[in-house]
Design a protein around this motif. Structure first.
Motif, PDB file in Angstrom:
ATOM      1  N   ALA A   2       0.830  -1.206   0.000  1.00 22.66           N
ATOM      2  CA  ALA A   2       0.000   0.000   0.000  1.00 22.66           C
ATOM      3  C   ALA A   2       0.868   1.261   0.000  1.00 22.66           C
ATOM      4  N   TYR A   3       0.406   2.275  -0.705  1.00 23.40           N
ATOM      5  CA  TYR A   3       1.138   3.537  -0.784  1.00 23.40           C
ATOM      6  C   TYR A   3       0.914   4.435   0.424  1.00 23.40           C
ATOM      7  N   ILE A   4      -0.088   4.121   1.242  1.00 26.11           N
ATOM      8  CA  ILE A   4      -0.352   4.930   2.439  1.00 26.11           C
ATOM      9  C   ILE A   4      -0.589   4.013   3.628  1.00 26.11           C
ATOM     10  N   ASP A   5      -0.431   4.588   4.810  1.00 26.20           N
ATOM     11  CA  ASP A   5      -0.796   3.873   6.027  1.00 26.20           C
ATOM     12  C   ASP A   5      -1.974   4.595   6.682  1.00 26.20           C
ATOM     13  N   TYR A   6      -2.465   4.008   7.759  1.00 27.90           N
ATOM     14  CA  TYR A   6      -3.647   4.559   8.425  1.00 27.90           C
ATOM     15  C   TYR A   6      -3.384   5.957   8.979  1.00 27.90           C
ATOM     16  N   VAL A  12      -3.271  13.184   7.813  1.00 25.03           N
ATOM     17  CA  VAL A  12      -2.921  14.103   6.730  1.00 25.03           C
ATOM     18  C   VAL A  12      -4.108  14.301   5.782  1.00 25.03           C
ATOM     19  N   TYR A  13      -4.616  13.206   5.236  1.00 23.91           N
ATOM     20  CA  TYR A  13      -5.725  13.303   4.275  1.00 23.91           C
ATOM     21  C   TYR A  13      -7.056  13.599   4.972  1.00 23.91           C
ATOM     22  N   LYS A  14      -7.204  13.120   6.198  1.00 22.24           N
ATOM     23  CA  LYS A  14      -8.425  13.305   6.989  1.00 22.24           C
ATOM     24  C   LYS A  14      -9.644  12.700   6.290  1.00 22.24           C
ATOM     25  N   GLN A  44       7.610   2.072  -9.800  1.00 22.56           N
ATOM     26  CA  GLN A  44       8.394   0.924  -9.335  1.00 22.56           C
ATOM     27  C   GLN A  44       8.778   1.084  -7.866  1.00 22.56           C
ATOM     28  N   ASP A  45       9.093   2.314  -7.476  1.00 25.35           N
ATOM     29  CA  ASP A  45       9.503   2.617  -6.104  1.00 25.35           C
ATOM     30  C   ASP A  45       9.025   4.032  -5.806  1.00 25.35           C
ATOM     31  N   ILE A  46       8.047   4.155  -4.921  1.00 29.98           N
ATOM     32  CA  ILE A  46       7.482   5.477  -4.644  1.00 29.98           C
ATOM     33  C   ILE A  46       8.541   6.422  -4.087  1.00 29.98           C
ATOM     34  N   GLU A  55       3.608  12.790  -2.973  1.00 30.12           N
ATOM     35  CA  GLU A  55       2.445  13.310  -2.259  1.00 30.12           C
ATOM     36  C   GLU A  55       1.169  13.141  -3.078  1.00 30.12           C
ATOM     37  N   GLN A  56       1.254  13.368  -4.383  1.00 28.83           N
ATOM     38  CA  GLN A  56       0.072  13.218  -5.229  1.00 28.83           C
ATOM     39  C   GLN A  56      -0.379  11.756  -5.300  1.00 28.83           C
ATOM     40  N   VAL A  57       0.565  10.839  -5.348  1.00 33.19           N
ATOM     41  CA  VAL A  57       0.225   9.408  -5.352  1.00 33.19           C
ATOM     42  C   VAL A  57      -0.444   9.036  -4.036  1.00 33.19           C
ATOM     43  N   LYS A  58       0.087   9.543  -2.936  1.00 34.58           N
ATOM     44  CA  LYS A  58      -0.520   9.255  -1.626  1.00 34.58           C
ATOM     45  C   LYS A  58      -1.922   9.841  -1.537  1.00 34.58           C
TER      46      LYS A  58
END
Length: 115
Positions: A2-6, A12-14, A44-46, A55-58
């Motif tokens: 996954a590209y993000i965590d909880y 951050v995203y809220k 291949q590697d964020i 940041e945009q991918v996240k």
């Protein structure tokens, strides 16, 4: 992976609350897979991306997680219930619901990953 965590999703995203850790983990994996599909597997590697692109991918991933959480998990596989009902002269149709959040495209467009 996954590209993000909880923590990113909530702090951050809220995003809309997802109480169950297993549900968040599953949705974030599915969202990351969808980001890979949309970008034709160019990530291949964020960590190798520019900070802006990372940041945009996240943000795109978080938006997709929120979309899955809000629209219901059945949208992951394109199952959004009945779309056409007929009874005698009465008919009711519902447009199909997209599997991808429109916000994903908006977040990824300026990165060049869509082209």
């Amino acid at each position: 992976m996954a590209y993000i965590d909880y923590a990113y999703y909530t702090d951050v995203y809220k995003g809309v609350p997802i109480q169950d850790a297993d549900t968040f983990s599953r949705l974030s994996e599915r969202a990351s897979e969808l980001i890979d599909q949309v970008t034709n597997y160019t990530i291949q590697d964020i960590a190798a991306l520019t900070p802006f692109t990372q940041e945009q991918v996240k943000r795109a991933t978080a938006a997709q997680v929120e979309y899955f959480a809000y629209a219901g998990e059945q949208v992951i596989h394109g199952d959004n219930g009945m779309t056409d009902v007929r009874l005698g002269n009465f008919s009711y149709s519902v447009g199909t619901q997209s599997t991808i959040s429109p916000a994903v495209i908006h977040y990824l467009r300026p990165t060049g990953l869509l082209y």
